[in-house]
Design a protein around this motif. Structure first.
Motif, PDB file in Angstrom:
ATOM      1  N   ASP A  55       0.810  -1.217   0.000  1.00  0.00           N
ATOM      2  CA  ASP A  55       0.000   0.000   0.000  1.00  0.00           C
ATOM      3  C   ASP A  55       0.843   1.267   0.000  1.00  0.00           C
ATOM      4  O   ASP A  55       0.459   2.286  -0.560  1.00  0.00           O
ATOM      5  N   ILE A  56       2.003   1.202   0.672  1.00  0.00           N
ATOM      6  CA  ILE A  56       2.876   2.370   0.841  1.00  0.00           C
ATOM      7  C   ILE A  56       4.293   1.933   0.464  1.00  0.00           C
ATOM      8  O   ILE A  56       4.803   0.946   1.023  1.00  0.00           O
ATOM      9  N   VAL A  57       4.931   2.640  -0.459  1.00  0.00           N
ATOM     10  CA  VAL A  57       6.285   2.273  -0.856  1.00  0.00           C
ATOM     11  C   VAL A  57       7.230   3.457  -0.675  1.00  0.00           C
ATOM     12  O   VAL A  57       6.888   4.593  -0.992  1.00  0.00           O
ATOM     13  N   PHE A  58       8.402   3.181  -0.114  1.00  0.00           N
ATOM     14  CA  PHE A  58       9.458   4.180   0.070  1.00  0.00           C
ATOM     15  C   PHE A  58      10.652   3.792  -0.799  1.00  0.00           C
ATOM     16  O   PHE A  58      11.069   2.624  -0.794  1.00  0.00           O
ATOM     17  N   ALA A  59      11.213   4.765  -1.515  1.00  0.00           N
ATOM     18  CA  ALA A  59      12.423   4.517  -2.311  1.00  0.00           C
ATOM     19  C   ALA A  59      13.250   5.791  -2.347  1.00  0.00           C
ATOM     20  O   ALA A  59      12.693   6.902  -2.336  1.00  0.00           O
ATOM     21  N   ASN A  60      14.572   5.651  -2.372  1.00  0.00           N
ATOM     22  CA  ASN A  60      15.387   6.835  -2.681  1.00  0.00           C
ATOM     23  C   ASN A  60      15.552   6.905  -4.196  1.00  0.00           C
ATOM     24  O   ASN A  60      15.072   6.029  -4.928  1.00  0.00           O
ATOM     25  N   GLU A  61      16.216   7.956  -4.677  1.00  0.00           N
ATOM     26  CA  GLU A  61      16.241   8.144  -6.133  1.00  0.00           C
ATOM     27  C   GLU A  61      16.989   7.018  -6.853  1.00  0.00           C
ATOM     28  O   GLU A  61      16.594   6.630  -7.960  1.00  0.00           O
ATOM     29  N   GLU A  62      18.034   6.465  -6.224  1.00  0.00           N
ATOM     30  CA  GLU A  62      18.764   5.357  -6.857  1.00  0.00           C
ATOM     31  C   GLU A  62      17.892   4.109  -6.951  1.00  0.00           C
ATOM     32  O   GLU A  62      17.860   3.427  -7.975  1.00  0.00           O
ATOM     33  N   GLU A  63      17.177   3.798  -5.857  1.00  0.00           N
ATOM     34  CA  GLU A  63      16.311   2.628  -5.847  1.00  0.00           C
ATOM     35  C   GLU A  63      15.163   2.799  -6.841  1.00  0.00           C
ATOM     36  O   GLU A  63      14.810   1.866  -7.570  1.00  0.00           O
ATOM     37  N   ALA A  64      14.590   4.008  -6.860  1.00  0.00           N
ATOM     38  CA  ALA A  64      13.482   4.288  -7.781  1.00  0.00           C
ATOM     39  C   ALA A  64      13.929   4.144  -9.230  1.00  0.00           C
ATOM     40  O   ALA A  64      13.197   3.611 -10.073  1.00  0.00           O
ATOM     41  N   LYS A  65      15.166   4.595  -9.505  1.00  0.00           N
ATOM     42  CA  LYS A  65      15.677   4.484 -10.877  1.00  0.00           C
ATOM     43  C   LYS A  65      15.975   3.026 -11.226  1.00  0.00           C
ATOM     44  O   LYS A  65      15.709   2.577 -12.355  1.00  0.00           O
ATOM     45  N   SER A  66      16.519   2.282 -10.268  1.00  0.00           N
ATOM     46  CA  SER A  66      16.788   0.862 -10.503  1.00  0.00           C
ATOM     47  C   SER A  66      15.495   0.113 -10.812  1.00  0.00           C
ATOM     48  O   SER A  66      15.468  -0.801 -11.635  1.00  0.00           O
ATOM     49  N   TYR A  67      14.415   0.516 -10.163  1.00  0.00           N
ATOM     50  CA  TYR A  67      13.138  -0.174 -10.338  1.00  0.00           C
ATOM     51  C   TYR A  67      12.427   0.237 -11.624  1.00  0.00           C
ATOM     52  O   TYR A  67      11.867  -0.603 -12.332  1.00  0.00           O
TER      53      TYR A  67
ATOM     54  N   ALA B 124       9.626   8.409 -11.911  1.00  0.00           N
ATOM     55  CA  ALA B 124       9.644   7.153 -11.153  1.00  0.00           C
ATOM     56  C   ALA B 124       8.541   7.156 -10.093  1.00  0.00           C
ATOM     57  O   ALA B 124       7.862   6.144  -9.879  1.00  0.00           O
ATOM     58  N   LEU B 125       8.353   8.301  -9.439  1.00  0.00           N
ATOM     59  CA  LEU B 125       7.297   8.427  -8.436  1.00  0.00           C
ATOM     60  C   LEU B 125       5.932   8.132  -9.050  1.00  0.00           C
ATOM     61  O   LEU B 125       5.109   7.419  -8.462  1.00  0.00           O
ATOM     62  N   ARG B 126       5.696   8.665 -10.231  1.00  0.00           N
ATOM     63  CA  ARG B 126       4.398   8.456 -10.881  1.00  0.00           C
ATOM     64  C   ARG B 126       4.194   6.977 -11.239  1.00  0.00           C
ATOM     65  O   ARG B 126       3.094   6.444 -11.117  1.00  0.00           O
ATOM     66  N   LYS B 127       5.259   6.334 -11.649  1.00  0.00           N
ATOM     67  CA  LYS B 127       5.183   4.895 -11.949  1.00  0.00           C
ATOM     68  C   LYS B 127       4.851   4.103 -10.679  1.00  0.00           C
ATOM     69  O   LYS B 127       3.970   3.235 -10.685  1.00  0.00           O
ATOM     70  N   LEU B 128       5.547   4.420  -9.579  1.00  0.00           N
ATOM     71  CA  LEU B 128       5.287   3.742  -8.313  1.00  0.00           C
ATOM     72  C   LEU B 128       3.868   4.037  -7.815  1.00  0.00           C
ATOM     73  O   LEU B 128       3.202   3.171  -7.244  1.00  0.00           O
ATOM     74  N   GLY B 129       3.419   5.261  -8.056  1.00  0.00           N
ATOM     75  CA  GLY B 129       2.079   5.664  -7.633  1.00  0.00           C
ATOM     76  C   GLY B 129       0.970   4.939  -8.364  1.00  0.00           C
ATOM     77  O   GLY B 129      -0.172   4.896  -7.889  1.00  0.00           O
ATOM     78  N   GLU B 130       1.292   4.364  -9.532  1.00  0.00           N
ATOM     79  CA  GLU B 130       0.300   3.563 -10.259  1.00  0.00           C
ATOM     80  C   GLU B 130       0.086   2.200  -9.592  1.00  0.00           C
ATOM     81  O   GLU B 130      -0.928   1.544  -9.807  1.00  0.00           O
ATOM     82  N   GLN B 131       1.085   1.785  -8.801  1.00  0.00           N
ATOM     83  CA  GLN B 131       1.021   0.462  -8.183  1.00  0.00           C
ATOM     84  C   GLN B 131       0.591   0.488  -6.717  1.00  0.00           C
ATOM     85  O   GLN B 131       0.131  -0.524  -6.195  1.00  0.00           O
ATOM     86  N   CYS B 132       0.767   1.616  -6.043  1.00  0.00           N
ATOM     87  CA  CYS B 132       0.513   1.699  -4.605  1.00  0.00           C
ATOM     88  C   CYS B 132      -0.357   2.909  -4.257  1.00  0.00           C
ATOM     89  O   CYS B 132      -0.371   3.890  -4.994  1.00  0.00           O
ATOM     90  N   GLU B 133      -1.035   2.828  -3.125  1.00  0.00           N
ATOM     91  CA  GLU B 133      -1.861   3.953  -2.654  1.00  0.00           C
ATOM     92  C   GLU B 133      -1.014   5.195  -2.398  1.00  0.00           C
ATOM     93  O   GLU B 133      -1.405   6.317  -2.725  1.00  0.00           O
ATOM     94  N   ILE B 134       0.142   4.993  -1.760  1.00  0.00           N
ATOM     95  CA  ILE B 134       1.041   6.094  -1.438  1.00  0.00           C
ATOM     96  C   ILE B 134       2.448   5.712  -1.885  1.00  0.00           C
ATOM     97  O   ILE B 134       2.955   4.646  -1.521  1.00  0.00           O
TER      98      ILE B 134
END
Length: 332
Positions: free
Chosen positions: A211-223, A231-241
């Motif tokens: 439901d809630i995902v935390f990532a730093n910029e390196e992790e977000a880019k790796s994902y 990257a935030l918008r991509k993660l936001g498509e999968q999780c509530e926050i």
């Protein structure tokens, strides 16, 4: 039975480790042991001992460690109601971990192994970046068979560290148990090299459970392969926050159509160990107390900024009064 008071409860699950914090004078030791700077590398007992032996003569301290454990301890430090699930040994390091958590008023759900309690050589470079050589020890033996739904019944949120994604059976089993009890699931991606090694499985977890995902910029880019905001918008498509942290530039939060930027206090960084863990603590404490997302992010940034000014991942006692004043102000 779920907590009926206004403050919700948070349980964490992760590697119960003891951190051996070492202040390096240069990065030569990282090269010697082929430890990528800023990463977490799993090592065996022999290599763990060799790394620590090579740091003799340097300043070192010990404290409880493990990403989710750091988050839970920080929530408890500011008055949150917490528990922690992990595995230790009945050795000196294990007793240290257990005592520290009980003294912090954290409900321990600890299991025991015959192999030594895990420890992390936490190598702090002169520029304050930290690199981990982690021997999981007892923590590697935590199994979903030891857990039941009852462990989760008293909690509202489960915080899980990304380092556990190496153990697919454990993490998915735990998430199923927690979801059956109606918990909200928070996941910290933990380290860019962990993300790279588990891309497909992480995607599955975010789609199905998180439901809630935390990532730093390196992790977000790796994902995602994308820069922080995309990257935030991509993660936001999968999780509530979704939360992406961008160091001195602060952090960004996305929940549905709500996009928030949070500035971070500009302070002198001594050691970034646990900064992301403590950020998650502030954010989850805010959610558990009904704060709006801006306030959650602001509290998270404040707490993280305090911990990077000291060695280790524990908020210094001297900072707690100011944090409590900020919390009271948000409460109104």
């Amino acid at each position: 039975m779920k907590n009926s008071t206004t403050q919700k409860t948070v349980v964490g699950i992760g590697s119960a480790l003891v951190d051996v914090l070492v202040q390096l004078t240069d990065d030569q030791l990282l090269d010697n042991f082929q430890l990528p700077k800023g990463s977490m590398t799993l090592v065996d007992a022999d290599l763990s001992q060799k790394i620590l032996d090579s740091t003799k003569g340097l300043d070192r301290t010990i404290e409880t460690g493990g990403s989710a454990a750091n988050t839970i301890r920080a929530i408890a430090q500011v008055g949150g109601k917490t528990g922690f699930i992990g595995k230790i040994s009945k050795d000196e390091m294990g007793q240290f971990f257990k005592n520290e958590f009980e003294n912090a008023q954290i409900q321990p759900h600890l299991f025991y192994s015959q192999i030594p309690t895990g420890k992390a050589a936490t190598l702090i470079s002169p520029d304050s970046e930290r690199t981990f050589g982690t021997y999981l020890g007892a923590a590697s033996e935590l199994s979903v068979a030891e857990l039941s739904e009852d462990v989760f019944a008293a909690y509202d949120y489960l915080h899980i560290e990304g380092y556990l994604v190496f153990n697919h059976e454990l993490i998915e089993g735990v998430l199923k148990l927690a979801k059956k009890q109606g918990l909200k699931i928070a996941l910290d991606m933990a380290s860019f090299n962990v993300v790279e090694a588990n891309l497909e499985f992480l995607g599955h977890l975010l789609d199905e459970y998180v439901d809630i995902v935390f990532a730093n910029e390196e992790e977000a880019k790796s994902y995602t392969g994308l820069e922080p905001e995309e990257a935030l918008r991509k993660l936001g498509e999968q999780c509530e926050i979704a939360v992406v942290k961008v160091g001195k530039e602060g952090s960004m939060i996305l929940a549905g159509d709500e996009f928030i930027r949070v500035k971070t206090p500009q302070v002198k960084s001594l050691d970034t160990t646990g900064a992301g863990d403590v950020y998650a603590a502030g954010f989850l404490y805010g959610l558990a107390n009904g704060f709006d997302l801006q306030s959650c992010g602001t509290l998270a940034s404040t707490m993280a900024s305090e911990v990077i000014q000291v060695l280790g991942a524990k908020i210094p006692e001297s900072a707690l009064k100011g944090i409590q004043q900020q919390i009271e102000k948000i409460h109104g």
